[in-house]
Write a protein that holds these residues in place. Structure first.
Motif, mmCIF file in Angstrom:
data_model
loop_
_atom_site.group_PDB
_atom_site.id
_atom_site.type_symbol
_atom_site.label_atom_id
_atom_site.label_comp_id
_atom_site.label_asym_id
_atom_site.label_seq_id
_atom_site.Cartn_x
_atom_site.Cartn_y
_atom_site.Cartn_z
ATOM 1 N N THR A 210 0.847 -1.197 0.000
ATOM 2 C CA THR A 210 0.000 0.000 0.000
ATOM 3 C C THR A 210 0.880 1.244 0.000
ATOM 4 O OG1 THR A 210 -0.081 0.045 2.429
ATOM 5 C CG2 THR A 210 -1.837 -1.161 1.292
ATOM 6 N N SER A 211 0.243 2.371 -0.274
ATOM 7 C CA SER A 211 0.933 3.671 -0.190
ATOM 8 C C SER A 211 -0.105 4.732 0.132
ATOM 9 C CB SER A 211 1.633 3.994 -1.518
ATOM 10 O OG SER A 211 0.698 4.045 -2.570
ATOM 11 N N ASN A 212 0.301 5.722 0.934
ATOM 12 C CA ASN A 212 -0.568 6.859 1.250
ATOM 13 C C ASN A 212 0.291 8.095 1.451
ATOM 14 O OD1 ASN A 212 0.479 6.648 3.931
ATOM 15 N ND2 ASN A 212 -1.092 5.125 4.415
ATOM 16 N N VAL A 213 -0.310 9.138 2.002
ATOM 17 C CA VAL A 213 0.412 10.405 2.134
ATOM 18 C C VAL A 213 1.593 10.267 3.083
ATOM 19 C CG1 VAL A 213 0.214 12.815 2.837
ATOM 20 C CG2 VAL A 213 -1.703 11.692 1.665
ATOM 21 N N ILE A 214 1.378 9.559 4.212
ATOM 22 C CA ILE A 214 2.436 9.429 5.217
ATOM 23 C C ILE A 214 3.456 8.380 4.779
ATOM 24 C CG2 ILE A 214 2.925 8.879 7.620
ATOM 25 C CD1 ILE A 214 0.107 9.791 8.311
ATOM 26 N N LEU A 215 2.950 7.215 4.369
ATOM 27 C CA LEU A 215 3.833 6.130 3.969
ATOM 28 C C LEU A 215 3.855 6.041 2.443
ATOM 29 C CD1 LEU A 215 2.545 3.422 6.477
ATOM 30 C CD2 LEU A 215 4.525 4.885 6.750
ATOM 31 N N THR A 216 4.982 6.395 1.861
ATOM 32 C CA THR A 216 5.058 6.342 0.399
ATOM 33 C C THR A 216 4.844 4.924 -0.117
ATOM 34 O OG1 THR A 216 7.453 6.129 0.621
ATOM 35 C CG2 THR A 216 6.567 8.337 0.241
ATOM 36 N N GLU A 217 5.431 3.953 0.543
ATOM 37 C CA GLU A 217 5.251 2.559 0.159
ATOM 38 C C GLU A 217 5.466 1.681 1.386
ATOM 39 O OE1 GLU A 217 6.232 -0.018 -3.856
ATOM 40 O OE2 GLU A 217 7.745 1.338 -3.049
ATOM 41 N N SER A 218 4.518 0.802 1.644
ATOM 42 C CA SER A 218 4.610 -0.039 2.831
ATOM 43 C C SER A 218 3.916 -1.361 2.574
ATOM 44 C CB SER A 218 3.976 0.669 4.043
ATOM 45 O OG SER A 218 2.589 0.879 3.803
ATOM 46 N N ILE A 219 4.082 -2.291 3.513
ATOM 47 C CA ILE A 219 3.415 -3.591 3.464
ATOM 48 C C ILE A 219 2.356 -3.618 4.557
ATOM 49 C CG2 ILE A 219 3.716 -6.079 3.742
ATOM 50 C CD1 ILE A 219 6.544 -5.762 2.641
ATOM 51 N N HIS A 220 1.132 -3.922 4.155
ATOM 52 C CA HIS A 220 -0.003 -3.918 5.080
ATOM 53 C C HIS A 220 -0.384 -5.358 5.419
ATOM 54 C CE1 HIS A 220 -4.629 -3.684 5.515
ATOM 55 N NE2 HIS A 220 -4.077 -3.497 6.694
ATOM 56 N N VAL A 221 -0.496 -5.647 6.702
ATOM 57 C CA VAL A 221 -0.906 -6.969 7.180
ATOM 58 C C VAL A 221 -2.131 -6.794 8.069
ATOM 59 C CG1 VAL A 221 -0.268 -8.968 8.585
ATOM 60 C CG2 VAL A 221 1.433 -7.918 7.083
ATOM 61 N N LEU A 222 -3.190 -7.545 7.780
ATOM 62 C CA LEU A 222 -4.398 -7.540 8.613
ATOM 63 C C LEU A 222 -4.523 -8.896 9.280
ATOM 64 C CD1 LEU A 222 -7.109 -6.354 9.597
ATOM 65 C CD2 LEU A 222 -8.144 -7.175 7.474
ATOM 66 N N ALA A 223 -4.539 -8.900 10.622
ATOM 67 C CA ALA A 223 -4.675 -10.138 11.390
ATOM 68 C C ALA A 223 -5.378 -9.828 12.702
ATOM 69 C CB ALA A 223 -3.308 -10.767 11.657
ATOM 70 N N HIS A 224 -6.279 -10.693 13.121
ATOM 71 C CA HIS A 224 -7.042 -10.513 14.368
ATOM 72 C C HIS A 224 -7.781 -9.180 14.386
ATOM 73 C CE1 HIS A 224 -5.158 -14.084 15.965
ATOM 74 N NE2 HIS A 224 -3.965 -13.560 15.835
ATOM 75 N N GLY A 225 -8.180 -8.701 13.226
ATOM 76 C CA GLY A 225 -8.901 -7.441 13.165
ATOM 77 C C GLY A 225 -8.030 -6.213 13.333
ATOM 78 N N GLU A 226 -6.713 -6.369 13.392
ATOM 79 C CA GLU A 226 -5.793 -5.244 13.574
ATOM 80 C C GLU A 226 -4.955 -5.055 12.307
ATOM 81 O OE1 GLU A 226 -3.418 -5.802 17.019
ATOM 82 O OE2 GLU A 226 -5.123 -5.954 18.392
ATOM 83 N N ASP A 227 -4.692 -3.782 11.983
ATOM 84 C CA ASP A 227 -3.862 -3.447 10.828
ATOM 85 C C ASP A 227 -2.425 -3.209 11.272
ATOM 86 O OD1 ASP A 227 -5.834 -3.265 8.606
ATOM 87 O OD2 ASP A 227 -6.729 -1.770 9.920
ATOM 88 N N HIS A 228 -1.498 -3.762 10.532
ATOM 89 C CA HIS A 228 -0.068 -3.591 10.813
ATOM 90 C C HIS A 228 0.613 -3.109 9.529
ATOM 91 C CE1 HIS A 228 -0.710 -5.959 14.502
ATOM 92 N NE2 HIS A 228 -1.431 -6.763 13.742
ATOM 93 N N TYR A 229 1.460 -2.081 9.670
ATOM 94 C CA TYR A 229 2.154 -1.503 8.507
ATOM 95 C C TYR A 229 3.659 -1.553 8.732
ATOM 96 C CZ TYR A 229 -2.376 0.315 7.041
ATOM 97 O OH TYR A 229 -3.699 0.431 6.653
ATOM 98 N N PHE A 230 4.381 -2.021 7.713
ATOM 99 C CA PHE A 230 5.839 -2.101 7.766
ATOM 100 C C PHE A 230 6.395 -1.293 6.591
ATOM 101 C CE2 PHE A 230 4.065 -5.969 9.532
ATOM 102 C CZ PHE A 230 4.725 -6.071 10.743
ATOM 103 N N SER A 231 7.289 -0.352 6.895
ATOM 104 C CA SER A 231 7.851 0.504 5.851
ATOM 105 C C SER A 231 9.355 0.644 6.042
ATOM 106 C CB SER A 231 7.178 1.882 5.891
ATOM 107 O OG SER A 231 7.488 2.549 7.092
ATOM 108 N N MET A 232 9.941 1.553 5.257
ATOM 109 C CA MET A 232 11.386 1.818 5.311
ATOM 110 C C MET A 232 12.190 0.546 5.046
ATOM 111 S SD MET A 232 11.407 5.049 5.941
ATOM 112 C CE MET A 232 13.071 5.440 6.460
ATOM 113 N N LEU A 233 11.675 -0.312 4.160
ATOM 114 C CA LEU A 233 12.380 -1.531 3.799
ATOM 115 C C LEU A 233 13.292 -1.240 2.609
ATOM 116 C CD1 LEU A 233 9.274 -3.725 4.237
ATOM 117 C CD2 LEU A 233 11.470 -4.466 5.148
#
Length: 1117
Positions: A210-233
């Motif tokens: 995914t990408s948005n205004v704050i995170l230019t490019e990141s990996i989005h993981v959805l588990a247990h109803g919670e969103d997790h974002y990993f960036s700066m890779l």
């Protein structure tokens, strides 16, 4: 852990490290902030540095340095997570190195010797587990951090790791992302704030870039109803691909066993590596692109130029080599590729060493010239060796198949007749040797009406194409090929081209006689699949003349039955009959079988099974494409699930069930050339064509009517079929209200507007949506199970949800690190909801010990075996969720009487088995936790097993008529069982604040019951045995009660066996026993015992503790 000797700077290091031990040549140091004292602010700063910086210091809190007295240089040689580990290394150095160092004269020699010794130790350790890693030294350090931070079981295999930022809310946490076989883990430590995240792949609902205004490019993981974002890779695409592969691997292995193929690189979850995953992904992409059998693996890739005679120039591309195929795909945008089976290669020549060229000669007097091949010599030798291996068993067969290598000088008059010879034997007289269309609608050569003239022109166009680009398996596939497909395939060539484009021609050529053998083996068998096939035979294109006769029906029966026999995991699924009937119209019977294999196992994976996962995934892909390409429709219809329900038949039958047969075959033409991409494109074109009407409709029913009328109006103006055949599949002949739409125009429009959809994007979207589809199905299963179980227990929906998650996770914990887990082997999505997830004895024992309310059952206790046997009603060695919850419900929410009855029944068969209970515990482990465990399989394989419906109905009737068990129905408990019952009560009360009072109460009840039994027996003994026996019995009984009140349960066991021997054999028939009413009445008189069992236990707290301890318990075993 020993480290590769590395020079370090100690100028400021002593501010971060404290020396624990030292001698003349070595120093053992502890990191500040670890161990005793904590280190205060210094410890926080050091911990932050250890996590963020990529240096040896972050590895572990202890290290050993080497130095010499006359040198200021220090070398790091070892590190450790615990003091015990580092002290073991220190002791080894003292015993094995220190004595040897005294013989050296110079400091350089000492340092060289130490470094060599340490490197030798590292090499010895890394011989097994780290040889496949790119940088074993760095990987060892990362593995140590992974084990230290997450405390996962030692079997968990770390695949790779990356530095990244994890967004917790709006604040990024810099740390490390670890990807292992079963878990995604992240760790960060900044100024005392520790962030630790562990998510198993099977719990993920979404995994996407995914990408948005704050995170230019990141990996989005959805588990247990919670969103997790990993960036700066640093390598985001590489990281995402590895994550995608691990998630897909986990889903296939744990949930979707029907689709899981035993790939050597992925067969053992303990041996998965990053390199193995990458190789598997490349091979999968290679097989998909070239439509090769699933056994093929990509072995070599070479860049080269290929001389294309029809264009008279060299095209740049890549040579891809597998075990049995040589393939080439261009990279210059010409969309040219070619597939050469090794069985067709007759020679490999190297005519020009200066241009690094080689020529591959194939049957039919054709040659392919590759130039500018960097390692052309090795490639030529490889092709020669491969041809030598593959040619010997197959040359005799492939030499008869001249169509696969035909050119302008070598084109058979009827190549299909030759193709048939590959798979047929003399014994296959029952197998049809002609396509049904040629039998029921032979072409009239003398007929020169406009449609037949146009058909002849199409054939001539294809013959010209064959003369330029070749014919058969070694034909060049180009843009012109696709253009001809879009215009329409002539009836006479349809079967041949379907075989070629699908890759089925290669399957048939390499399996001569296979179909005939299957037909002989499968005919006459009676299974669930054959019953379903017989039911649907006359529903397959019923108005077509071919299926109004025994010839067509028999051929359809043989193909479907043979495939069900070949693939019992799928067996038979509705829609297969419709597809197969169309295949039989244009292909011979054996060809139709191999086309069905190609569709079910390669082109439409997971479509034809109980849960039609593949079709649901492609529906989700279709929704994504609608959002991207038809925004006007999305604005009007925010809920796109309507299109999913409508389009299901489009995907399952390739539009055959909704379009007239003469139009549907054109769609099938495109499908065999472009795969599912062609179906998606056509679906978008249909919606686009009806856009205005769909936007103006008011409800779903109106939209369905619009689409149905549109499909009925689709015609094929060029079809040479007679009207009787053309109307065979048309449900509504009233087309006056609709303008006719030509199928060729519709397909051309689909390619023009949506032809830019790339197959790679469709594949990526499939993987992304498969997670969501699988988890949605799993969630539906959970809700159904909870709804059923909630009727029999007092737990609320939230508690049942938590218990189900624990139960399911315990099931997976037995599957994570082995391919031979009984739970995994017997997990079958086709079973009833309650039986999809079940626990064997070992898994049950672990989970029950975490959740039972009184801490009386440890994981190794024989009591857990008794509970397991008691609630395992059908005695198959597996416990389902309902059985598990009913037992817990009794212990947590049952009345005093019900709880006591449960404990009482534990000490009766089949729960308690005297004398050899420990042996039976081991027997259960060996009988039900090994691959050859003999567990009763509740659902036979759909292709070969016969379901006993009468047995199911009888079982259902028994469950309905089963009456509530009363206390009077319980048998009496004998002497041995009663002593064990008393022992169990002692174990339950152990550790309770009122333990002593409860022990006295049990002793009082035991003594009272024994006296009552003795008095009752004396009153009944009118003609008594010798008097000498009575005092012995009385003494034994009273002694037993006294010892039970004053000794441990173990000693009471000993006394009971001793007393029974003292009583003598004459009393064996008069051994005392008690009824449940007696035990209940006696215990009700003890307020301490009653209040103990009626004391409420917080199930929520127990569940929370179990959730935390479940994985750790596995790690500590």
């Amino acid at each position: 852990m020993w480290l590769k000797p590395e020079e370090i700077l100690l100028k400021n290091a002593f501010k971060l490290w404290v020396t624990e031990k030292d001698n003349e040549y070595f120093v053992l140091q502890r990191r500040r902030g670890y161990g005793e004292g904590g280190g205060g602010l210094t410890g926080l700063l050091v911990g932050t540095l250890d996590t963020v910086l990529d240096s040896t210091s972050k590895v572990a809190p202890y290290r050993i340095l080497h130095h010499t007295p006359d040198s200021q240089v220090y070398w790091s040689i070892a590190c450790g997570v615990t003091k015990e580990e580092i002290f073991q290394h220190w002791d080894w150095l003292q015993q094995n190195i220190m004595r040897t160092l005294s013989v050296f004269d110079s400091s350089e020699d000492i340092t060289s010797f130490v470094q060599g010794k340490i490197r030798g130790l590292i090499a010895e350790e890394g011989k097994t587990s780290l040889v496949l890693e790119d940088d074993p030294e760095k990987f060892r350090e990362a593995l140590l951090r992974f084990e230290k931070w997450f405390e996962l079981p030692p079997e968990e295999k770390l695949v790779t790791y990356y530095s990244c930022s994890y967004w917790k809310g709006k604040v990024p946490c810099q740390g490390w992302l670890y990807l292992s076989t079963n878990f995604l883990c992240f760790y960060s430590y900044l100024l005392g704030a520790e962030v630790k995240l562990v998510i198993s792949w099977d719990e993920m609902w979404r995994l996407e870039k995914t990408s948005n205004v704050i995170l230019t490019e990141s990996i989005h993981v959805l588990a247990h109803g919670e969103d997790h974002y990993f960036s700066m890779l640093l390598h985001l695409n590489e990281t995402f691909v590895i994550m995608e592969q691990l998630a897909d691997y986990s889903i296939k292995r744990l949930f979707d066993k029907e689709a899981f193929q035993r790939v050597p690189a992925l067969s053992d979850p303990l041996q998965i590596t990053k390199r193995g995953l990458e190789a598997h992904a490349k091979s999968e992409q290679f097989r998909t692109f070239f439509r090769l059998p699933k056994e093929e693996n990509l072995l070599e890739v070479h860049e080269s130029f290929l001389w294309v005679p029809f264009s008279h120039f060299n095209t740049l591309g890549k040579i891809c080599l597998s075990e049995n195929y040589l393939c080439f795909a261009s990279q210059d945008g010409s969309q040219c590729h070619i597939i050469i089976p090794m069985r067709e290669v007759v020679n490999v020549e190297k005519p020009d060493s200066s241009s690094r060229a080689l020529t591959v000669c194939v049957r039919g007097k054709r040659a392919l010239r590759f130039s500018e091949v960097r390692d052309y010599q090795r490639l030529a030798n490889t092709i020669r060796s491969r041809c030598g291996i593959s040619a010997s068993p197959q040359h005799s067969a492939s030499s008869e198949v001249s169509l696969v290598s035909g050119n302008e000088n070598d084109i058979c008059d009827n190549p299909e007749d030759v193709t048939l010879m590959v798979g047929q034997k003399d014994s296959s007289k029952a197998v049809s040797t002609e396509a049904l269309m040629t039998v029921f609608h032979p072409q009239d050569v003398e007929n020169l009406d406009p449609k037949m003239l146009k058909e002849k022109m199409k054939e001539q166009s294809w013959n010209i194409h064959f003369s330029e680009y070749g014919r058969g398996t070694s034909m060049f596939f180009t843009r012109k090929t696709r253009d001809l497909i879009v215009r329409g395939v002539p009836e006479a060539l349809r079967g041949e081209l379907w075989m070629l484009f699908s890759g089925a021609v290669n399957d048939m050529a390499t399996h001569p006689g296979y179909y005939t053998e299957l037909v002989e083996q499968s005919l006459g068998t009676s299974t669930l699949a054959t019953d379903e096939i017989e039911r649907d035979l006359h529903r397959s294109l019923p108005e077509h003349p071919a299926f109004q006769s025994d010839t067509g029906i028999s051929a359809l029966r043989r193909v479907l039955t043979a495939y069900a026999y070949r693939n019992p995991k799928i067996g038979y699924c509705q829609a297969m009959n419709i597809l197969t009937s169309v295949l039989l119209l244009y292909a011979k019977e054996e060809e139709a079988f191999w086309l069905l294999v190609a569709v079910c196992e390669r082109m439409l994976p997971d479509y034809f099974n109980r849960r039609i996962i593949g079709a649901l995934v492609d529906q989700a892909v279709f929704e994504d494409l609608i959002r991207e390409n038809l925004p006007q429709l999305v604005e009007h219809m925010t809920d796109l699930s309507f299109f999913s329900s409508v389009s299901l038949s489009w995907f399952l039958t390739l539009f055959i069930s909704v379009l007239p047969i003469e139009s549907a075959v054109n769609v099938v033409d495109c499908f065999f050339y472009d795969g599912i991409k062609a179906i998606l494109q056509l679906g978008l074109a249909v919606l686009d064509y009806n856009m205005d009407a769909l936007i103006s409709c008011h409800d779903d029913a109106e939209a369905v009517t619009i689409l149905n009328k549109f499909f009925d109006s689709v015609t094929n103006k060029d079809s040479p079929l007679p009207p009787t055949v053309q109307q065979a599949s048309v449900g509504n002949n009233d087309k006056a209200s609709h303008i006719n739409v030509d199928i060729s125009e519709l397909i051309r429009e689909a390619y023009e507007k949506y032809g830019n959809i790339r197959s790679e994007e469709v594949g990526s979207s499939r993987k992304r949506n498969k997670l969501y589809v699988i988890q949605t199905l799993e969630d539906t299963t959970k809700q159904n199970v909870i709804r059923v179980v909630s009727q029999d227990v007092r737990f609320n929906a939230s508690q049942l949800d938590e218990l189900y998650n624990l139960f399911k996770r315990q099931h997976f914990l037995s599957c994570y690190w082995t391919m031979k887990s009984p739970a995994l082997l017997h997990h079958d999505p086709s079973l009833a909801y309650l039986e999809q997830y079940q626990l064997g004895f070992q898994q049950f024992s672990v989970l029950f010990s975490l959740l039972e309310p009184w801490a009386f059952c440890t994981t190794k206790s024989t009591l857990s075996l008794w509970v397991f046997r008691l609630i395992d009603e059908n005695q198959d060695g597996l416990v389902n969720f309902k059985e598990f919850c009913c037992a817990l419900d009794t212990l947590y929410s049952g009345s005093f009487t019900n709880k006591l009855k449960f404990l009482f029944k534990l000490h009766l068969p089949p729960g308690y088995m005297p004398l050899w209970s420990l042996f039976t515990c081991r027997l259960y482990v060996s009988a039900f936790d090994l691959p050859e465990d003999g567990v009763i399989k509740k659902s036979p394989e759909r292709g070969r097993g016969k379901v006993d419906l009468q047995a199911y109905l009888k079982q259902w009737q028994n469950e309905i008529l089963k009456k509530e068990e009363t206390i009077k129905d319980l048998p009496r408990i004998n002497q041995t069982q009663f002593i064990q019952f008393s022992k169990t009560l002692y174990n339950i009360f152990h550790g309770d604040p009122e333990e002593e009072l409860l022990y006295r109460a049990v002793a009082h009840v035991t003594s009272l019951l024994l006296r009552m039994e003795e008095v009752g027996r004396r009153l009944q003994e009118a003609s008594s045995p010798p008097e000498s026996a009575k005092p012995a019995s009385t003494t034994a009984a009273e002694e037993s009660s006294t010892e039970e009140a004053s000794t441990t349960p173990e000693s009471s066991d000993t006394s009971s066996s001793h007393n029974s021997q003292d009583a003598g054999p004459d009393l064996s028939e008069t051994e005392w026993s008690f009824s449940f009413e007696q035990v209940l009445a006696s215990l009700l008189n003890e307020p301490a015992i009653v209040s103990f069992f009626e004391r409420p236990v917080d199930i929520q707290a127990k569940v929370g503790q179990a959730r935390v301890a479940q994985l750790k318990l596995k790690a500590n075993k």
